[in-house]
Enzyme design. Structure first.
Site, PDB file in Angstrom:
ATOM      1  N   TYR A   1      48.792  32.725  33.208  1.00 40.39           N
ATOM      2  CA  TYR A   1      47.312  31.778  33.684  1.00 40.39           C
ATOM      3  C   TYR A   1      46.544  32.036  32.110  1.00 40.39           C
ATOM      4  O   TYR A   1      45.615  32.590  31.900  1.00 40.39           O
ATOM      5  CB  TYR A   1      46.205  32.898  34.158  1.00 40.39           C
ATOM      6  CG  TYR A   1      47.055  32.802  35.797  1.00 40.39           C
ATOM      7  CD1 TYR A   1      46.812  31.205  37.000  1.00 40.39           C
ATOM      8  CD2 TYR A   1      48.111  33.370  36.777  1.00 40.39           C
ATOM      9  CE1 TYR A   1      47.248  30.969  37.693  1.00 40.39           C
ATOM     10  CE2 TYR A   1      47.872  33.526  37.485  1.00 40.39           C
ATOM     11  CZ  TYR A   1      47.942  32.578  38.660  1.00 40.39           C
ATOM     12  OH  TYR A   1      48.365  32.139  40.040  1.00 40.39           O
TER      13      TYR A   1
ATOM     14  N   CYS B 292      39.199  51.863  59.699  1.00 45.33           N
ATOM     15  CA  CYS B 292      38.023  52.019  59.196  1.00 45.33           C
ATOM     16  C   CYS B 292      36.486  51.980  59.515  1.00 45.33           C
ATOM     17  O   CYS B 292      36.147  51.994  60.195  1.00 45.33           O
ATOM     18  CB  CYS B 292      37.617  50.074  59.055  1.00 45.33           C
ATOM     19  SG  CYS B 292      36.449  49.105  58.078  1.00 45.33           S
TER      20      CYS B 292
ATOM     21  N   TYR C 237      31.203  35.115  40.327  1.00 53.16           N
ATOM     22  CA  TYR C 237      32.038  36.311  41.001  1.00 53.16           C
ATOM     23  C   TYR C 237      31.966  37.227  39.561  1.00 53.16           C
ATOM     24  O   TYR C 237      30.783  38.062  39.632  1.00 53.16           O
ATOM     25  CB  TYR C 237      33.411  36.323  41.791  1.00 53.16           C
ATOM     26  CG  TYR C 237      34.060  37.466  41.779  1.00 53.16           C
ATOM     27  CD1 TYR C 237      33.715  38.340  42.235  1.00 53.16           C
ATOM     28  CD2 TYR C 237      34.784  37.292  40.347  1.00 53.16           C
ATOM     29  CE1 TYR C 237      34.223  39.617  42.533  1.00 53.16           C
ATOM     30  CE2 TYR C 237      35.240  38.556  39.701  1.00 53.16           C
ATOM     31  CZ  TYR C 237      34.982  39.710  40.909  1.00 53.16           C
ATOM     32  OH  TYR C 237      35.479  41.213  40.483  1.00 53.16           O
TER      33      TYR C 237
ATOM     34  N   GLU D  73      37.761  42.597  34.476  1.00 51.39           N
ATOM     35  CA  GLU D  73      37.182  41.080  34.967  1.00 51.39           C
ATOM     36  C   GLU D  73      38.157  40.144  35.034  1.00 51.39           C
ATOM     37  O   GLU D  73      38.887  39.569  36.212  1.00 51.39           O
ATOM     38  CB  GLU D  73      36.303  40.603  35.204  1.00 51.39           C
ATOM     39  CG  GLU D  73      35.375  42.009  36.337  1.00 51.39           C
ATOM     40  CD  GLU D  73      35.809  42.247  37.359  1.00 51.39           C
ATOM     41  OE1 GLU D  73      36.126  41.631  38.154  1.00 51.39           O
ATOM     42  OE2 GLU D  73      35.173  43.415  37.646  1.00 51.39           O
TER      43      GLU D  73
ATOM     44  N   CYS E 122      42.993  48.744  60.625  1.00 51.09           N
ATOM     45  CA  CYS E 122      41.150  49.204  61.296  1.00 51.09           C
ATOM     46  C   CYS E 122      40.742  50.425  61.873  1.00 51.09           C
ATOM     47  O   CYS E 122      39.781  50.587  62.085  1.00 51.09           O
ATOM     48  CB  CYS E 122      41.532  47.545  62.529  1.00 51.09           C
ATOM     49  SG  CYS E 122      42.050  46.596  61.455  1.00 51.09           S
TER      50      CYS E 122
ATOM     51  N   ASP F  12      34.729  38.186  45.892  1.00 47.77           N
ATOM     52  CA  ASP F  12      35.864  37.884  45.411  1.00 47.77           C
ATOM     53  C   ASP F  12      36.916  37.525  46.847  1.00 47.77           C
ATOM     54  O   ASP F  12      36.234  37.864  47.455  1.00 47.77           O
ATOM     55  CB  ASP F  12      36.499  39.122  44.794  1.00 47.77           C
ATOM     56  CG  ASP F  12      36.521  40.623  45.629  1.00 47.77           C
ATOM     57  OD1 ASP F  12      36.354  40.546  46.191  1.00 47.77           O
ATOM     58  OD2 ASP F  12      37.874  41.150  44.973  1.00 47.77           O
TER      59      ASP F  12
ATOM     60  N   GLN G 199      43.995  37.347  39.319  1.00 51.91           N
ATOM     61  CA  GLN G 199      45.547  37.286  39.742  1.00 51.91           C
ATOM     62  C   GLN G 199      46.410  37.919  38.833  1.00 51.91           C
ATOM     63  O   GLN G 199      47.513  38.077  38.878  1.00 51.91           O
ATOM     64  CB  GLN G 199      46.032  35.879  39.352  1.00 51.91           C
ATOM     65  CG  GLN G 199      45.386  34.333  39.541  1.00 51.91           C
ATOM     66  CD  GLN G 199      45.374  34.306  41.061  1.00 51.91           C
ATOM     67  OE1 GLN G 199      45.412  34.275  41.437  1.00 51.91           O
ATOM     68  NE2 GLN G 199      43.687  33.147  41.427  1.00 51.91           N
TER      69      GLN G 199
ATOM     70  N   CYS H  35      41.618  46.563  54.572  1.00 55.68           N
ATOM     71  CA  CYS H  35      40.919  45.218  55.478  1.00 55.68           C
ATOM     72  C   CYS H  35      42.230  44.579  54.912  1.00 55.68           C
ATOM     73  O   CYS H  35      41.910  43.358  53.996  1.00 55.68           O
ATOM     74  CB  CYS H  35      39.859  44.892  54.946  1.00 55.68           C
ATOM     75  SG  CYS H  35      39.163  43.711  56.121  1.00 55.68           S
TER      76      CYS H  35
END
Length: 345
Positions: A79, A199, A117, A34, A196, A135, A39, A189
């Site tokens: 990061y 979906c 999250y 996780e 769509c 998320d 990112q 999505c």
């Protein structure tokens, strides 16, 4: 149970991507994945995940590692505060939880760098606890499904979407449900070209039936980007001079060439005076200019050649072989790759 849940879980079983962290219930490995995947693109994340699991097969091994080693392994992911938090949190698990990864939401969330999250993801994936994940993918699916244009980056938005997520959550099987809603967001999505027609939620999705899916979700705040100007000074030699970046901010505890950060654009004559004052050397010529784009910062880096070794108490000397033992920002790594001849005989 909300009809939302069975349809996405059936879809998930038929379409999910096989990812290494989906094949384990080990809380430590799930947490690792996780943090790495924030990112990060999936393909890149897999190789880093495997590297970390191999180097640190359990939380005690990670806790016992040197921060510099963790940063070096993280190099290229960006990061870097994530890597520092990861290391600190591993030490928390060892010191506060006797080396056993916590098995409840409150304790998981007490770990450094772990928010709602991540705590929800670990609690559901490792321990089957009924916490809904929110998320970016889940926010997108829910805002379109309920055709809700409340900005997701506001306090009100956080409350509304948490209520939606809790409402549709399959509390009997939260692990698969949470994987499914995120996978739908990642594969179907999508932000720009949602599929769509294929979906499993199309029949009941309000944005598909009544609105414009691509206009959602809404964000109220734009990211403020600052531009910074770094000037690096290099004496071409097999003995490469680097300096450790201290203080909070980007690249903390990583190594770069001796540097001056200056406001705005400067004339060569101004830089010449400043480098003489700070490092007691003379400027010769510009080697190259690079632009380095981070999420909140654009860095304009200029690399200058100087006429002798720099004099500064904090300088570390390495050669091309040992430089890889130090954590380097990608900007510096790239410069070294492109200008390797400067550091050879």
């Amino acid at each position: 149970m909300h009809h939302f849940s069975p349809s996405i879980q059936v879809w998930y079983r038929q379409n999910y991507r096989k990812l290494p962290w989906r094949e384990t219930r080990n809380a430590y490995k799930i947490w690792l994945s996780e943090v790495i995947m924030q990112q990060t693109r999936v393909n890149q994340g897999i190789s880093y995940y495997k590297k970390f699991v191999e180097h640190y097969p359990d939380v005690s091994k990670l806790a016992a590692a040197e921060e510099q080693e963790v940063l070096r392994l993280w190099q290229g992911l960006g990061y870097y505060s994530r890597a520092r938090n990861l290391h600190f949190a591993a030490q928390q698990v060892v010191n506060e939880f006797n080396g056993v990864f916590p098995d409840n939401f409150k304790d998981i969330k007490s770990l450094k760098g772990v928010g709602d999250y991540t705590a929800s993801a670990i609690a559901s994936f490792a321990f089957d606890l009924p916490y809904a994940v929110l998320d970016g993918n889940a926010f997108r699916v829910l805002s379109r499904y309920f055709n809700d244009d409340t900005p997701i980056d506001t306090g009100q938005g956080a409350k509304i979407f948490k209520a939606y997520a809790d409402d549709v959550l399959n509390k009997e099987d939260p692990a698969e449900f949470n994987q499914a809603i995120m996978e739908i967001g990642a594969m179907v999505c999508k932000p720009k070209n949602p599929d769509c027609e294929n979906c499993p939620l199309a029949d009941t999705c309000l944005a598909f039936n009544e609105g414009v899916p691509t206009s959602l979700p809404v964000k109220s705040k734009k990211v403020k980007v600052t531009t910074r100007h770094f000037h690096y000074f290099i004496f071409p030699s097999q003995e490469i001079q680097l300096i450790k970046r201290e203080g909070k901010g980007i690249w903390q505890n990583m190594y770069e060439f001796p540097v001056l950060e200056l406001e705005g654009k400067k004339l060569k004559s101004e830089i010449k005076t400043l480098v003489q004052k700070k490092f007691r050397v003379n400027l010769l010529k510009k080697i190259s200019e690079e632009k380095h784009i981070l999420t909140h910062q654009h860095i304009n880096a200029t690399f200058w050649e100087v006429d002798e070794r720099l004099k500064d108490g904090g300088i570390v000397k390495v050669d091309l072989e040992t430089i890889n033992d130090l954590p380097l920002p990608r900007l510096i790594e790239r410069f070294l790759e492109e200008n390797v001849g400067l550091f050879m005989e």
